[in-house]
Each structure stands twice: as structure tokens, then as C-alpha cells.
Design a protein around this motif. Structure first.
Motif: not given
Length: 383
Positions: A231-235, A269-270, A223-229, A254-258
Motif C-alpha cells: 500500500r505504501e509502494g513496492m517491496v 520498502l520503496l 504479517e511481515k512485509l512480503t515482496l511486491g506491491e 529508475q522509479t518514483s520512490a521518494r
């Protein structure tokens, strides 16, 4: 009849920008398919300072800046090198592009193989500029629909295989070292057997050598990445693969994205991002109809396009059940496969194609934008 669009036969880079309708196009290849938070902010600053402020995410998971001028390009390059967004060695861009399956983690085979290939890049054959390599060594392949000439994937049995584009199966290898060596050897066979004339592996007609028989099936697609939550963060998604620099800066600030990982699907993928506030210019929901639409940059951004594409795509959003492709010219950039509805620019007007690609025979020609909207509305209502 309009002249056929010119196929340039090479991809732009940072050290080799391409002239387009809105200036120079400068393409950045994120190392290992990801950028740090600080690098994303630096890229946004570069887009605004030296370009038009637009950033695009390509189908090969590269990022590109638009609207760069001959005068702004030299300081832009100095800035990109300073922030480790581009190598200071122009020869590095001559190596084939590496596209990594996103959502990889430290220690996975995918980044390990990528690092090995980067370290041994000088051993790869010198190939045509559009040739690319997909490293898709997760539990299940996810890059099967993305353009690549050579692939390292997971096999049905769980091992690794090396596969040439155009073949359903590949050659089993014992480990990551063997996979890299097999791929390097395959690139030299490609060149030695006339692949330079073919340009791409899928057009190459020479039979595979005995040591690279296609006899091992890859694992079923994952499965490809889908939008939303995730396991690694937000898409999040970028409408038609484009975002304003200020919007992308806001998304990471405005996020904690590293770390931000790029994908070939117009998704980002954030990593380490728990929540994402509503930000105009980003797609957050999988139901957004723009996800089923493909539109090239169009006029005035592309010198070969005779029509604006993305504003029309926004107007058509949600009108058609199925895939929609809007192309500024007959090259059909932005989508390789057929679409339910395809609009192709020609001499400032649109040709309409149903259930086909940009080079298929149109059912209507010479439509203005308003006429195209009316025809598609009636077509949608009749279905």
C-alpha cells in the motif's frame, strides 16, 4: 581444532568502525529507519568512492559500507555528515540502537515514540554496545523474531506495553509518553541490577522490579512485509542482505520512490513507487529460494571466516526444502534459530549440521565445497 571465533562484544558504527577481512566496516543507522531518495543516492556514492561499492542491510535494519580504509574513512565521515546520514556528534552512537517496525506512517505511534526516545536519549542508562530497542507499536507486532532487548509493542487490548526480552508478556502503559518513561526506567534497572555483566537482556537473570511486572500479553504477531506491491509502494529483497551500490542507485533512479524504509528482513520498502523494472541483483518474487537462506559475509570479507559463504549459497539455491544457513565460522552470524541444513566453516572446510544451529554437533566434518554440495544433494534427494 581451530581456535574459537572471537566475540567482540560491540557493534560497529560510523564513528567507531570495525576492522574486518576487507577493510573497515562502517555502519549507518537510518534516522527513523528510512532514507530519502537523495540520501540513498548519496550512500551509494559514498560506498563507491570511499569503500568497495558493497552495501549490506543488517538484521537490525542498519546499512553498512564495506572495504573502507584508514585513509578513506575521514573523508567518508565528512561526506556522511554532510548528507545527514550520520550525526556530527560521535556520542550519538552511544545511545542504544532503535529498530522501528517498517511501513509506519506519519502520525503513527511508532515514529512518535522514536522521536521522543531520540530527544531523551541522554536519559537512557549507559548500556552494553549490543543492546537494542524495538519500537513495534503498529496494530500488531512484527518484530518479535528480530533481536532487541527492550520492546514497545501493542497489547492484546489495543494499548501499549513495554516488554523486556526473555519475557512473553510486558507492562501496560497509558500512552506514548508513559511508554518512553517506563523504558528509560527499565534501562536503569537493567544496569543497576547487573545487566552490564550479562551483556544482553535475555541473559540477565535478575527478577523484574515490582513496577515492571510482566502481566500484559502483546497482540498476536502481524504479517511481515512480503515482496511486491504494498500500500505504501513496492517491496524488494536483497540477496543475503547485500547489494551493489550501482544496483541500489538504479532501483531508486529508475522509479518514483521518494523514501526508502529499511527492515530487519533483508527487504527494502520503496515508498511512492508504482512500478519497478527488472534489475539484476534484487529479489522481486516471494518464491525466490534465497529468501529461505541465510549466509554471513564469509571470507574474504570477514577476518574470522575461513570459507567463502555467499557464492556457495547461490549454488545451493533451490536445492533444499526448508531453511539453509551458511556460516563462515562457529559464531553463526546471520541466523540465530536452527536451520534444516547448516554449513559451518572451519579451517578452510565445511562442517555439516542437520536440523540445528552453527554451534550444534555436525554430522559430517572437513568437507570441501564440492563434497558439501554432493552430500547436500544426496540428502535432499533422500527426503
Amino acid at each position: 581444532m581451530s581456535p574459537s571465533p572471537r566475540i567482540k562484544g560491540w557493534c560497529p558504527g560510523a564513528w567507531r568502525p570495525m576492522a574486518t577481512g576487507d577493510g573497515l566496516l562502517v555502519r549507518v543507522r537510518p534516522p527513523l529507519g528510512q532514507l530519502s531518495r537523495e540520501q540513498v543516492v548519496a550512500l551509494c556514492d559514498a560506498a563507491e568512492t570511499y569503500g568497495s561499492g558493497l552495501i549490506e542491510l543488517t538484521s537490525r535494519a542498519n546499512l553498512q559500507l564495506r572495504g573502507v580504509t584508514d585513509e578513506s574513512w575521514p573523508p567518508l565521515m565528512a561526506f556522511l555528515v554532510e548528507h545527514q546520514l550520520v550525526s556530527d556528534d560521535p556520542e550519538a552512537e552511544r545511545q542504544p540502537q532503535l529498530m522501528l517496525a517498517p511501513a509506519w506512517q506519519k502520525g503513527d505511534d511508532t515514529p512518535t515514540i522514536a522521536r521522543l526516545l531520540q530527544a531523551r536519549g541522554s536519559k537512557l542508562a549507559t548500556m552494553p554496545g549490543k543492546v537494542g530497542i524495538a519500537i513495534d507499536a503498529g496494530k500488531t507486532p512484527v518484530l518479535g523474531d528480530s533481536a532487541a532487548d527492550f520492546r514497545i509493542e501493542r497489547s492484546m487490548a489495543g494499548g501499549l506495553l513495554v516488554r523486556a526480552d526473555g519475557y512473553a508478556q510486558g507492562t501496560a502503559v497509558s500512552d506514548v509518553e508513559a511508554a518512553v518513561e517506563q523504558l528509560i526506567r527499565l534501562t536503569h534497572w537493567f544496569v543497576d541490577s547487573g545487566g552490564r555483566d550479562a551483556g544482553r537482556m535475555r541473559r540477565h537473570t535478575a527478577p523484574l522490579p515490582d513496577w515492571a511486572q510482566a502481566d500484559t500479553a502483546p497482540a498476536p504477531p502481524g504479517e511481515k512485509l512480503t515482496l511486491g506491491e504494498h500500500r505504501e509502494g513496492m517491496v524488494v529483497g536483497l540477496p543475503f542482505g547485500r547489494v551493489a551500490a550501482e544496483t541500489l542507485r538504479e532501483a531508486v533512479s529508475q522509479t518514483s520512490a521518494r523514501v526508502v524504509q529499511v527492515t530487519p528482513w533483508r527487504h527494502l520498502l520503496l515508498q511512492d513507487c508504482d512500478t519497478l523494472p527488472a534489475i539484476d541483483g534484487l529479489i522481486r518474487h516471494n518464491s525466490d529460494p534465497r529468501l529461505a537462506m541465510d549466509a554471513c559475509p564469509g571470507a574474504p570479507f570477514c577476518e574470522q571466516a575461513s570459507v567463502a559463504t555467499q557464492p556457495l549459497a547461490e549454488k545451493l539455491s533451490g536445492w533444499v526444502e526448508g531453511a539453509v544457513h551458511i556460516s563462515g565460522c562457529a559464531k553463526g552470524c546471520a541466523r540465530r534459530s536452527p536451520a534444516d541444513v547448516c554449513l559451518v566453516g572451519e579451517a578452510g572446510r565445511f562442517n555439516l549440521i542437520v536440523n540445528g544451529s552453527a554451534d550444534s554437533t555436525p554430522v559430517k566434518t572437513g568437507l570441501t565445497e564440492s563434497e558439501a554440495l554432493d552430500v547436500i544433494k544426496k540428502l535432499s534427494e533422500s527426503r
